[in-house]
Scaffold this active site. Structure first.
Site, PDB file in Angstrom:
ATOM      1  N   HIS A  21       5.141 -28.374  -3.363  1.00  0.00           N
ATOM      2  CA  HIS A  21       6.118 -27.749  -2.294  1.00  0.00           C
ATOM      3  C   HIS A  21       6.266 -26.181  -2.907  1.00  0.00           C
ATOM      4  O   HIS A  21       6.185 -25.399  -1.851  1.00  0.00           O
ATOM      5  CB  HIS A  21       7.428 -28.373  -2.679  1.00  0.00           C
ATOM      6  CG  HIS A  21       7.470 -29.879  -2.220  1.00  0.00           C
ATOM      7  ND1 HIS A  21       8.092 -30.217  -1.124  1.00  0.00           N
ATOM      8  CD2 HIS A  21       6.973 -30.850  -2.902  1.00  0.00           C
ATOM      9  CE1 HIS A  21       7.923 -31.650  -0.737  1.00  0.00           C
ATOM     10  NE2 HIS A  21       7.180 -31.764  -2.060  1.00  0.00           N
ATOM     11  N   ASP A 131      12.272 -25.621   2.426  1.00  0.00           N
ATOM     12  CA  ASP A 131      11.881 -26.888   2.273  1.00  0.00           C
ATOM     13  C   ASP A 131      12.658 -27.854   3.058  1.00  0.00           C
ATOM     14  O   ASP A 131      13.765 -27.941   2.887  1.00  0.00           O
ATOM     15  CB  ASP A 131      11.678 -27.176   0.798  1.00  0.00           C
ATOM     16  CG  ASP A 131      10.503 -28.430   0.638  1.00  0.00           C
ATOM     17  OD1 ASP A 131      10.719 -29.513   1.199  1.00  0.00           O
ATOM     18  OD2 ASP A 131       9.540 -28.186   0.111  1.00  0.00           O
TER      19      ASP A 131
END
Length: 199
Positions: A21, A131
């Site tokens: 991520h 995110d």
């Protein structure tokens, strides 16, 4: 389209605190920086140290309009012992803390620091790019009246897999019924019904 030199959009980019991520968010932040954005990438202190350890102590120095900040150890809700590991943190606890908004206040504190007008180093924060798993950033953006965008950092393959949760439930494969489902034979079951994904 390049941003005017008289006004720089300051995007705060915050990925989930997991390697893939972070990598995906960093690539996106680099593209925005190339288009003229002022960028602040936010990690946990643990991941920030790991980044410096792998790239070198001064690897994050000297980038104009591209900086890194960290949510300090202890503010992510993990016990002090979790910072001593040189490999990884307790993923389950970290995910639980993200879901329960433990990182909200430290993130708000960081945003206040970044937008402090007495600090003429950075333009005020203009927007938050986070995110998709970091839902507390939406709350932070709403409280501060900032626009926010969610960035789904997982691969196309993972996304297609996530879209199959309903089918997994219908086929009785999810949720797992008991510990026997954790055996290799069960975990190696072939799922060949997902369009576009070869078994």
């Amino acid at each position: 389209m390049a941003i005017s030199l008289h006004y720089k959009v300051h995007a705060v980019c915050i990925p989930s605190p997991f390697q893939s991520h972070i990598k995906a968010m960093l690539q996106s932040a680099k593209l925005l920086h190339h288009k003229g954005f002022h960028i602040t990438c936010v990690n946990t202190e643990f991941n920030h140290r790991c980044f410096l350890k792998s790239r070198g102590h001064h690897s994050l120095d000297g980038l104009p309009n591209f900086r890194f900040e960290a949510i300090p150890d202890g503010r992510d809700g993990l016990p002090a012992s979790s910072y001593e590991s040189s490999t990884t943190q307790d993923m389950y606890s970290l995910c639980e803390n993200i879901i329960n908004d433990v990182l909200l206040q430290p993130f708000l504190d960081l945003l206040a620091k970044l937008s402090d007008s007495s600090n003429n180093v950075n333009p005020a924060v203009s927007c938050i790019i986070s995110d998709d798993f970091m839902a507390f950033t939406i709350t932070a953006a709403q409280r501060l009246g900032l626009p926010s965008a969610l960035f789904f950092t997982i691969s196309a393959c993972s996304f297609k897999g996530l879209k199959q949760f309903q089918t997994l439930k219908e086929k009785g494969l999810f949720p797992l019924k008991d510990e026997s489902c954790l055996k290799k034979e069960y975990l190696d079951s072939v799922m060949d019904w997902i369009p576009g994904m070869a078994a």
